[in-house]
Design a protein around this motif. Sequence first.
Motif, PDB file in Angstrom:
ATOM      1  N   VAL A 149      61.135  36.342  44.833  1.00  0.00           N
ATOM      2  CA  VAL A 149      61.258  36.348  43.375  1.00  0.00           C
ATOM      3  C   VAL A 149      61.755  37.705  42.871  1.00  0.00           C
ATOM      4  N   ALA A 150      61.224  38.787  43.431  1.00  0.00           N
ATOM      5  CA  ALA A 150      61.532  40.131  42.924  1.00  0.00           C
ATOM      6  C   ALA A 150      62.899  40.637  43.376  1.00  0.00           C
ATOM      7  N   ARG A 151      63.341  40.210  44.553  1.00  0.00           N
ATOM      8  CA  ARG A 151      64.615  40.630  45.153  1.00  0.00           C
ATOM      9  C   ARG A 151      64.835  42.140  45.092  1.00  0.00           C
ATOM     10  N   ASN A 152      65.814  42.597  44.330  1.00  0.00           N
ATOM     11  CA  ASN A 152      66.196  44.010  44.333  1.00  0.00           C
ATOM     12  C   ASN A 152      65.065  44.942  43.891  1.00  0.00           C
ATOM     13  N   SER A 153      64.194  44.478  43.012  1.00  0.00           N
ATOM     14  CA  SER A 153      63.062  45.299  42.560  1.00  0.00           C
ATOM     15  C   SER A 153      62.094  45.575  43.709  1.00  0.00           C
ATOM     16  N   PHE A 154      62.096  44.706  44.693  1.00  0.00           N
ATOM     17  CA  PHE A 154      61.196  44.800  45.840  1.00  0.00           C
ATOM     18  C   PHE A 154      61.535  45.982  46.744  1.00  0.00           C
ATOM     19  N   ILE A 155      62.751  46.507  46.629  1.00  0.00           N
ATOM     20  CA  ILE A 155      63.238  47.573  47.513  1.00  0.00           C
ATOM     21  C   ILE A 155      62.386  48.837  47.414  1.00  0.00           C
ATOM     22  N   ILE A 156      61.685  49.031  46.303  1.00  0.00           N
ATOM     23  CA  ILE A 156      60.841  50.237  46.158  1.00  0.00           C
ATOM     24  C   ILE A 156      59.708  50.253  47.183  1.00  0.00           C
ATOM     25  N   PHE A 157      59.386  49.105  47.749  1.00  0.00           N
ATOM     26  CA  PHE A 157      58.331  49.023  48.758  1.00  0.00           C
ATOM     27  C   PHE A 157      58.887  48.950  50.177  1.00  0.00           C
ATOM     28  N   PHE A 158      60.167  49.224  50.334  1.00  0.00           N
ATOM     29  CA  PHE A 158      60.795  49.036  51.635  1.00  0.00           C
ATOM     30  C   PHE A 158      60.085  49.799  52.752  1.00  0.00           C
ATOM     31  N   ASN A 159      59.779  51.069  52.555  1.00  0.00           N
ATOM     32  CA  ASN A 159      59.156  51.860  53.628  1.00  0.00           C
ATOM     33  C   ASN A 159      57.848  51.242  54.094  1.00  0.00           C
ATOM     34  N   GLU A 160      57.000  50.863  53.160  1.00  0.00           N
ATOM     35  CA  GLU A 160      55.706  50.277  53.497  1.00  0.00           C
ATOM     36  C   GLU A 160      55.875  48.916  54.172  1.00  0.00           C
TER      37      GLU A 160
END
Length: 134
Positions: A45-56
């Motif tokens: 659902v979040a798609r691109n906004s989800f990238i902020i959690f990529f490292n975790e």
Amino acid sequence: VTVALAGDAETYLVSIVPPVLKSFTDQDCRVRYYACEALYNIAKVARNSFIIFFNEVFDALCRLSADSDASVQNAAHLLDRLVKDIVTESPSFSIENFIPMLRERLIVLNPYVRQFLVGWITVLDSVPDIDMLE
């Protein structure tokens, strides 16, 4: 919850994602499995906004790729494919930040983790806008 929020999901990601990530370390394999499923739905659902959690998320997926439970490994694999899609479509992804994370994990001897890492290298190397050798 995230599916119901649809367009407003990104405002709540900071509240929703960390507890799900914490569930990846639970002793019960069912909790880890459902955490993968929940994070998949959130990412979808979040798609691109989800990238902020990529490292975790990358760190968690790396650990889950070597999980002792096959169903958790399968769920993690599905989530991994979605995260790869999001990363390859995202202008916010930083290869410069990713390479040190990748380098840290290359010393791992577990064959499942190594296969996971090779999968990421292969996918990122196939994206024309990403130069892995720079």
